[in-house]
Structures are given as structure tokens and as C-alpha cells.
Design a protein around this motif. Sequence first.
Motif, mmCIF file in Angstrom:
data_model
loop_
_atom_site.group_PDB
_atom_site.id
_atom_site.type_symbol
_atom_site.label_atom_id
_atom_site.label_comp_id
_atom_site.label_asym_id
_atom_site.label_seq_id
_atom_site.Cartn_x
_atom_site.Cartn_y
_atom_site.Cartn_z
ATOM 1 N N TYR B 175 29.352 -7.794 72.026
ATOM 2 C CA TYR B 175 28.028 -8.232 71.569
ATOM 3 C C TYR B 175 28.149 -9.178 70.382
ATOM 4 O O TYR B 175 27.447 -10.182 70.293
ATOM 5 C CB TYR B 175 27.171 -7.018 71.189
ATOM 6 C CG TYR B 175 26.484 -6.368 72.363
ATOM 7 C CD1 TYR B 175 25.623 -7.120 73.177
ATOM 8 C CD2 TYR B 175 26.659 -5.030 72.665
ATOM 9 C CE1 TYR B 175 24.983 -6.536 74.257
ATOM 10 C CE2 TYR B 175 26.032 -4.445 73.738
ATOM 11 C CZ TYR B 175 25.193 -5.199 74.541
ATOM 12 O OH TYR B 175 24.567 -4.635 75.607
ATOM 13 N N ARG B 176 29.062 -8.856 69.488
ATOM 14 C CA ARG B 176 29.241 -9.733 68.317
ATOM 15 C C ARG B 176 29.649 -11.122 68.785
ATOM 16 O O ARG B 176 29.124 -12.128 68.297
ATOM 17 C CB ARG B 176 30.328 -9.161 67.397
ATOM 18 C CG ARG B 176 29.880 -7.899 66.674
ATOM 19 C CD ARG B 176 30.265 -7.940 65.189
ATOM 20 N NE ARG B 176 29.509 -6.921 64.471
ATOM 21 C CZ ARG B 176 29.991 -5.724 64.123
ATOM 22 N NH1 ARG B 176 31.234 -5.423 64.405
ATOM 23 N NH2 ARG B 176 29.231 -4.865 63.479
ATOM 24 N N ASP B 184 22.006 -16.139 68.519
ATOM 25 C CA ASP B 184 21.438 -14.892 68.025
ATOM 26 C C ASP B 184 20.115 -14.625 68.732
ATOM 27 O O ASP B 184 19.381 -15.563 69.063
ATOM 28 C CB ASP B 184 21.185 -15.051 66.519
ATOM 29 C CG ASP B 184 21.269 -13.717 65.825
ATOM 30 O OD1 ASP B 184 21.298 -12.699 66.533
ATOM 31 O OD2 ASP B 184 21.310 -13.708 64.581
ATOM 32 N N ARG B 189 20.812 -8.328 69.154
ATOM 33 C CA ARG B 189 20.999 -7.525 67.940
ATOM 34 C C ARG B 189 20.690 -6.055 68.233
ATOM 35 O O ARG B 189 21.413 -5.155 67.806
ATOM 36 C CB ARG B 189 20.075 -8.027 66.829
ATOM 37 C CG ARG B 189 20.505 -9.329 66.216
ATOM 38 C CD ARG B 189 21.714 -9.145 65.310
ATOM 39 N NE ARG B 189 22.203 -10.447 64.863
ATOM 40 C CZ ARG B 189 23.356 -10.627 64.243
ATOM 41 N NH1 ARG B 189 24.146 -9.598 64.023
ATOM 42 N NH2 ARG B 189 23.731 -11.810 63.869
ATOM 43 N N LEU B 192 23.412 -4.585 70.238
ATOM 44 C CA LEU B 192 24.568 -4.372 69.376
ATOM 45 C C LEU B 192 24.399 -3.091 68.574
ATOM 46 O O LEU B 192 25.303 -2.257 68.475
ATOM 47 C CB LEU B 192 24.761 -5.582 68.455
ATOM 48 C CG LEU B 192 25.788 -5.445 67.330
ATOM 49 C CD1 LEU B 192 27.153 -5.103 67.897
ATOM 50 C CD2 LEU B 192 25.872 -6.739 66.530
ATOM 51 N N GLY B 193 23.174 -2.947 68.029
ATOM 52 C CA GLY B 193 22.885 -1.746 67.267
ATOM 53 C C GLY B 193 23.069 -0.508 68.122
ATOM 54 O O GLY B 193 23.649 0.498 67.690
ATOM 55 N N ASP B 207 25.289 0.619 59.720
ATOM 56 C CA ASP B 207 25.566 -0.644 60.420
ATOM 57 C C ASP B 207 24.561 -0.874 61.531
ATOM 58 O O ASP B 207 24.004 -1.959 61.684
ATOM 59 C CB ASP B 207 26.971 -0.603 61.038
ATOM 60 C CG ASP B 207 28.037 -0.862 60.004
ATOM 61 O OD1 ASP B 207 27.666 -1.265 58.889
ATOM 62 O OD2 ASP B 207 29.230 -0.650 60.331
ATOM 63 N N GLU B 211 21.532 -3.768 62.109
ATOM 64 C CA GLU B 211 21.356 -4.626 63.288
ATOM 65 C C GLU B 211 19.922 -4.526 63.808
ATOM 66 O O GLU B 211 19.306 -5.522 64.175
ATOM 67 C CB GLU B 211 22.345 -4.242 64.394
ATOM 68 C CG GLU B 211 23.806 -4.504 64.043
ATOM 69 C CD GLU B 211 24.086 -5.957 63.677
ATOM 70 O OE1 GLU B 211 23.365 -6.856 64.161
ATOM 71 O OE2 GLU B 211 25.022 -6.186 62.886
ATOM 72 N N ARG B 214 17.697 -6.475 61.679
ATOM 73 C CA ARG B 214 17.821 -7.910 61.957
ATOM 74 C C ARG B 214 17.032 -8.273 63.214
ATOM 75 O O ARG B 214 16.389 -9.316 63.281
ATOM 76 C CB ARG B 214 19.284 -8.274 62.155
ATOM 77 C CG ARG B 214 19.878 -8.847 60.893
ATOM 78 C CD ARG B 214 21.333 -9.196 61.095
ATOM 79 N NE ARG B 214 22.040 -8.793 59.897
ATOM 80 C CZ ARG B 214 23.240 -8.246 59.858
ATOM 81 N NH1 ARG B 214 23.893 -8.054 60.988
ATOM 82 N NH2 ARG B 214 23.790 -7.927 58.729
#
Lengths: 661, 375
Positions: B175-176, B184, B189, B192-193, B207, B211, B214
Motif C-alpha cells: 500500500y505504501r 495518494d 490511506r 493502509l490503515g 500508525d 493513516e 490522513r
Amino acid sequence: MIAESGHYALVLALGLALIQSIVPIIGARWRDAALMNVARSTALAQLLFVAASFAALVTLHVTSDFSVANVYENSHSLKPLLYKITGVWGNHEGSMLLWVSILALFGGLVAAFGNNLPLSLRAHVLAVQAWVASAFYLFILITSNPFLRIANPPIEGRDLNPVLQDIGLAVHPPMLYLGYVGFSISFSFAVAALLEGKIDAAWARWVRPWTLMAWIFLTLGIAMGSYWAYYELGWGGWWFWDPVENASLMPWLAGTALLHSALVMEKRNALKVWTVLLSILTFSLSLLGTFLVRSGVLTSVHAFATDPTRGVFILLILFVFIGGSLSLYAWRAPTLKQGGLFAPISREGALVLNNLLLTTACATVFIGTLYPLALEVLTGEKISVGAPFFNFTFAPLFVPLLLAVPFGPLLAWKRGDLLGAAQRLMVAGIVALVAIAVVFAWTYGGATLAPLAIGLAAFVIMGALCDLAERIALFRIPLSLSLRRARGLPRATWGTAFAHAGLGVALIGIVCETTWNSEYIGSMKPDDVARVAGYELRLDGLNPRQGPNFREMVAQFTVTRDGEKVSVMTPSKRNFTTRGASTTEAALLTRGASQLYISLGDASADGTIAVRIYHKPLVLMIWWGPVLMAFGGLLSLSDRRLRVGAPKPAKAAARALQAAE
Amino acid sequence: MTLWFVFALMTVAAIFAVLWPLSRRGTDSGGSEVVVYRDQLAEIDRDMASGIIGAAEADAARVEISRRLLAAADQTGREAPVQGSLRLRRAAAVVALVGLPVIASGFYLALGSPRLGDFPLAERSRVADANQPLANLVAQVEAHLEKNPTDGRGWTVLAPVLSRLGRYDDAVRAYRNAITYAGDSADRRADLGEALMGSAGGVVTADAKAEFERAVALNGDDAKANYFLGLAAEQDGRKTDAAALWQKMLAKAPSDAPWRPLVQAALVRVGGTVPDVPAGVSAPALPEGAVAAAKDMSEADRGTMIKGMVDRLATRLKTNGDDVEGWLRLVRAYLVMGERDKAMSALADARQAVANDADRLRQLNEGLKNLGLDG
């Protein structure tokens, strides 16, 4: 089909080895030439099948056939071709297959070139060779089969241990195995002699060159392994007295002793029984090394897998062969005919001293390596025997050995003249003293032992040269005549001089590296400058780079000395995704025999990176020494003359002679 | 068939190696000691000629070797001559003819896999088919990305698959990379989270929360991010915050949002009131009236009511297993009631019921994962 054919070829090799173990012995017992000759053709056929099997495994690795478990576990389709091939023996199963391939190769060589061996000796030797081979075929097939399949093959392999993805893997294991397994020949000859109950002249004529060949490979293999550890592991060390290293050093020490006693035996028909014992011990130590490395008793880079059944199986092989051969020795050795006689001060005597010191050194390594293991098994207590023990026991044994080395070649066979030899070594002694004085003055206030050790090294090197000078009567007759005599010298004499000088060269390297090594350890940001031994190293920057199967972070250092740019060094840190492992690729800059060495540590978030920089004076001499020794061995091996040691005739009143054994 | 033919040829070659010397009546008697000593005598002459040894030493050596030569010749004379024994040779031939094939086939049949052909990688990549297991396809994509690490689309495709396979750490990396190379977005995001949560065993770590925040900053209405922020609040013990967040979500959400029941259930869990549902909502978590009624009941009564509802649901699902939402509700209910064993067996039943329908199975797994069960 390649996988299964390879597997079947290995099974057939086992079948042939079993026949080769039994039929020739029966043939020798009943004196049937045809049955004895079965040994020859089966040894060759065995070599053919094992080679086919090995070739099959290589093919499977190259084509990335992940339906073979061994390939799946140790290969990756993106690996460069060289590492696909070397990866074949970069794992337990494949390395054992290489082991038996080399064993079969040596058996095949005896079969192919053993024309001048007496028929029954050849049959016995090949049969013993087949016993060893059968045991290892069974070991491979039952506990470490490289041809096991996976019914639903995965699409990608698990990759080779990144530390092993290096050119060193292409050279170090095959060399080492050629050495280890090469000693199986002298072992087979020794056991054959015990079975036959006699050691004839052909025996000695054969054992020396084969031992020499194995010794050359083992020397190069150990040196290569040491250099590999030096540049790959990132610690800048070249010998750790690690049990696995000791496992290779023990056969080397015993093999060196064997080499010298085999010489006495070939030239002078003496030390027969001792040579037989050394042959057995040397190969036993090779087997022990295999056990230590392969059983999982020790954890190290070399222990690819730990599986108790393997350990037990190798232990069994160990007991059968070492125990069996030593019992056979105890039972049959007294029936062997004693060899010739010689005075204590003689070439033979010097070689006996060599043997005593080498075997004692070997014994100390043996104790230092196995005592902690035995203690752990018996009491569960964990101790570690490290460098201090070995330095304190090994050095005192090697100092007299090195002092004696130059004397040996100067003594005559049967009865020598120590005083005469000492006189001829006068020059070497003077050079050594001068060397001590110069080094001491230069490093005044530094280490006190180091100048003495350098002096000893100078003595060994000069001693080897003195021997040559003596033989060509340098400065005593016109130079042109000397040169002609030099050309006429047997290559074996040159070989001796090179090998002995190699000892001195290695000693200089070892002393310099351990005494005057300077280092810088710290974390650096880009544009930081580190100063080591008069060099200035500036970190230009860190750049990521994509390799075939890894990502790496490359640091670039500009090296300057006195404001002048010398070179650029690029150490890196590699990350291998498949295994989730990382390796440190040290950067080496060679200046003469000295090296600058940079290895990277971890990068931290603020852009600094841990860096270790070493300056290692004359470090390369550590490896030039063994290479020189191996070159000397090669020269001697290429000398196809028969070795006859002409004795010094006895004076009118013969001195008391001493029995050889 | 070819394989067995090759095996047969190899066996014949091996047998031949044993039989060949047996058939020869050659008189190859090998070398002997006498020859070695003769060679040594010749060597001494050569050494003396080239000046390596002196005449006196040469004489001494000659005496020594001659003595040995005589002894050896004497010995050879006394040794029994090499003979042949036909019986022994026949026995050896039989051993080769019978023993070799028996040993070889015995070992091979026990260890080998003669039915398995070769699978060189080059050939397999050419015929990549739909029947390959998912893991193989993933490995192929990973290999491709290893060589082309900047292929954003590749990472975007790979990441959710890795997440579903439970390889959360790899999914996080994927994902990053997708965010780096493909741009993005709130969705990425949030995903990813979620992957970060997965690798932390279902806990919304700092962390992961960062995400989600964001994602919300990029798109305030991102359902997944909002839901998990609520969950974060719940896990932190701020139940009212969680309830407020989820209530806001439900108020804003379209009536047919697929995640509606999930959020409603979560809301009930933290004790918040479910806002009025716009008309036409198909599947609320629990009938509104029932919830309202339950509020006024005693603890025991409420328990009985819930148990009754759950039992009814279970019975219904037994006859009609297609209702994924129903299954999820059932599992969740068992979990809330603390009957984990029943939840697990319901889960197994659910999997079996929708096993033939990939879409529903996916939905089920997604839902289960949100419950903190392995998806």
C-alpha cells in the motif's frame, strides 16, 4: 524426467558401491583377478552415475524447477545464473551430493590411473572407498535426499541465504571438499594395508602424491573461506577460532603431518606404521568436521539445517569408520613390518619432530573445539573456548615448529649434522636479528612480541632461501654455473622452499594485521570525513539501488591521502525481500599488501549511518602465504620423479641408530 | 513410458559395468613391488648423473634398495599365483543381474516420484492458466514488482490480495508503494490503515490511526476511515466519541450503503442510539421496535429476548443460507453473548453455505475480518 533420472542414477550408484564393497574383497581373498577387477569398472561406473545425478541437480537449479523441494527451498528464479549453480551446494542436501561426487571422482581416479598398483592392493583400496561411499549414499537417500518432489510446485522459490550469494560459494566448498574427501584416498590405502597385512613400496609411492593433492586443495579451501568470511561478514576478522573453522583446521594439521611422514616413508621406507595411523586420523578428522558442520551440533553459516536424524546418522557413520579403522589398526598394525633406521639428528628425525608438533597442535584444537560440546552434553553447562585458549596453546607449539622448519631440509637423510646446518643458516639468523631490531626501533614503545614474531617469520623465509642457495652453491661457484644448477634442481626442492617460505609470509601478515590494525567506528552523515591511518574518507552520499533480487543502499566514500584522491569506495547494505534478510557488502581498497576496509551498519532516521572503517596493514599476506604453500605443493606434485632419499653413508665407527618407531 | 525406458537403460549400463570384467580372462596382474624398486634404482642413476647426489650417497642408496628388491622378489615367488574361480564369478554375475535391479528399484520406488514430470519455470510461465492457485499468481506479481518496483498499478492490485491472504506486513509495504507510485487517495490511506491494524492483530495502533486521519483529511466521507476512527475511539475507551462518529456517519450515509448494518451494530455495542433510518431501509441490524423495547427491560429479560431473536435467526439461516448479512449478525451476536464456540460453529456453517458463491464468500470474509475474526 531430469529430476527422476538424477534420483535413479544416485540409487544405482548406491547399488554399484555395495557391489564394489564386497566383490573385490572376495576376489582378493580367493586371488581371482576378474573379481578384483570388478572394483575398477564399478568405480568408474559409479563416478558416471553420481556425475549424472549431480548434473541433473544442477540442471534443475538452473531451470528453476520448483517441483523439487531442494530447488524450491534454496533457489529463486531471479537469482543470477552463477548463484543458481553455486546454490546447488549452498544447502545441506546439495553439498552432501557434492561430497559423494568428489568421493566417486577420487575412486574413479584410482581406478583409471592405478595401473601400476598391485592388483589386490587396488581391489582393497577401491573396496574401502566404496564402504565410505555406500555409507554416504545411504545417508543422502534416507535423510537428506535432494531429489524429493513437491506435487503442487510453487511458482517461486525461497531463495538462497543471502550471505552465500557470493563468488566465494563457487570456490570455497568445492576446494574444501576436494581436500576433505581427498584424504579418503590415503585412508583407503591405510585400511587396505591393514587388511592385507603388508605395506609395500607401491603403497608409499601412491599415498604421497594423493595426500599432497588433497592438502593443496584443503589449504586453498581454508584460505579462501577465511578471506570470504573477512570480506563478507563485515567484521573485518579473518579467523575466529570458530568450531567450524577448527573443523577444517584439524584435518589440515593432521594432513600436513601426514604429508611429511608419507615423504619419509616413500623416500626412506621408514615411519610406515605411523603413516598408516596418520592417514586414518586425518580422514577421521575430515569426517568429524563433516559431522560437526552438518549435524546441527553447531549453529553457524555452515549449518544449513538442523535435523536430529541427520546428526545421529552421521554420528553412526563416524563411529563405524573411525572406531572400525582404529580397531583394525590396533589389531593389525603389530603385524606390519617395521621400517628403516635413522639417527635422531637427521632429516627423518626433523620430520618426526614436525609430526610431533603438528599432531600436538591438532590435539589442542581438538580439545578446544570438542570440550565445550562434550561439557554441554554431559552437564548442560555452556562454556565457550575462544581465541585466548588457542593463542596460548597454539602459539607455543608453532614457535618451535617454525624455528625448526629451516633446519629440516638442510639435514641429511639417516644421519645429519646439526652444527653444519646451523652454520649454513647463519645468514637467515642474521637477517632475522636485523629484522627484529629494525621493527623494534620503528615501533618503539609498541608491542614487544610483534618484532620477535616478525623476526621469526624472516628466519623462516630466509631459511627457505638459504636451502636453495646452498643447493645451487650460490656465490661459491660462478653465477652462471649456479643458475644452471638452479634449473637442474628437482621441482620438489623448489616446492619445499616455496611452501616453507609461505609459512613465514602468512606469519608476517597475521602479526601485522593483529598488532598494527587501526580502525574508526562511528556514525557519519553525508560530507563527514573520517581519518584512518593517514587516509581521509569522505562520505559523499547514500544512494539506493535495485539489484536482480535485492535492493541495496550504496554509500560512496572518496578516499584521499595527503590531499590527493586515491580512489572511491562503495560499501553497501543489501536487503533480500524473499528471505527478509540483509547482508553487508564491505568495500575493500587494496594498497600493496595492505587494505582499507569499510562496512556499513544500520542507517538511522536522521540520515546518519553507522560505519566501520579499518586499515589493515599487510593483511593480504595472510592469504598470500597459503597460496604460496599451495603453489609449492603444486610444484612438488608436478615433479613426477620417484622419490629416493639417498642416505648419508656411515662413517667407519657407525653411530648408534635408533629404531624408527 | 520414456522414463521407465531410461531407467532400464541405466540399469543395464550398471549391470554391464559389473559383468564386463567378469567376462574377461585377461592376465592383468597389476604392478608389483619389484617394479617400484627397479624404477628407484634407475632414478638413483639419473640423480647421480645430474649431480643431485654424490657417488658415495648413490652407492649407499643402491645397497639399501637392492636389499629390498631381493626381499620383494623372494616374497613374490612365494605368493600363490593369481587364479580364476568360475563358481565365484558366476555368483558375482548373479548378484549383479539380480541384486542391482532389486536394490535400485527397492530404494527408488520407496523414495522417488516417477509420475511427476519436470516443471522448469520457463515452461510454466508460458502456460499460466486460471487454475493456478492464488499464491502462485501473487508470487508472479511480486516477482514482476521486484524488477519494476515503480509500477504503481501493480502495487495497487497486489496490496488488497496480500491483505486478504493475511500477509499484512507485505500488504502495508505494498500500500505504501501504491501511494508513492500511483498517487495518494483516501481509499488507499484507509486500506493502509486497515493493513496496519491487521498486522497489529486488530488493534488500531497509532500508525494506523494516523493513516485513517490522513484519509479523512483527504475525503471527510470516507466510510472505512471513519468507521475505524470510531473503533479507535472505542478501543481507547472513549465510547461516546465513537458513538458520535458513527452516528454522524449513519446520518450522512445513503440508505443502501452496504456497511450500514456493521456500523449500526457497532453503535449498539457502544450503547449509542441508532439515528432514524431514512425510509426504505432494507436490513437494519435489529428491528427498531425491538431495540426500543429492550431498553426498558430488566437485564434478564433482555437476555432472554436477545437469545430468542438469535435462535430465530439461526433457524432461519439454516433453511436459507444465502443471507450473508444474517450470518454476520449471528456470529456477532454469539460473540457479544460470550459464546465463542457457537460463533465459531456458526462461522463454519456460514462458510459452507456460501462456499459456492465467490461474491458472497468475499463479503462474508470481509465482514468477519471486521469482527476481528480471521477473514
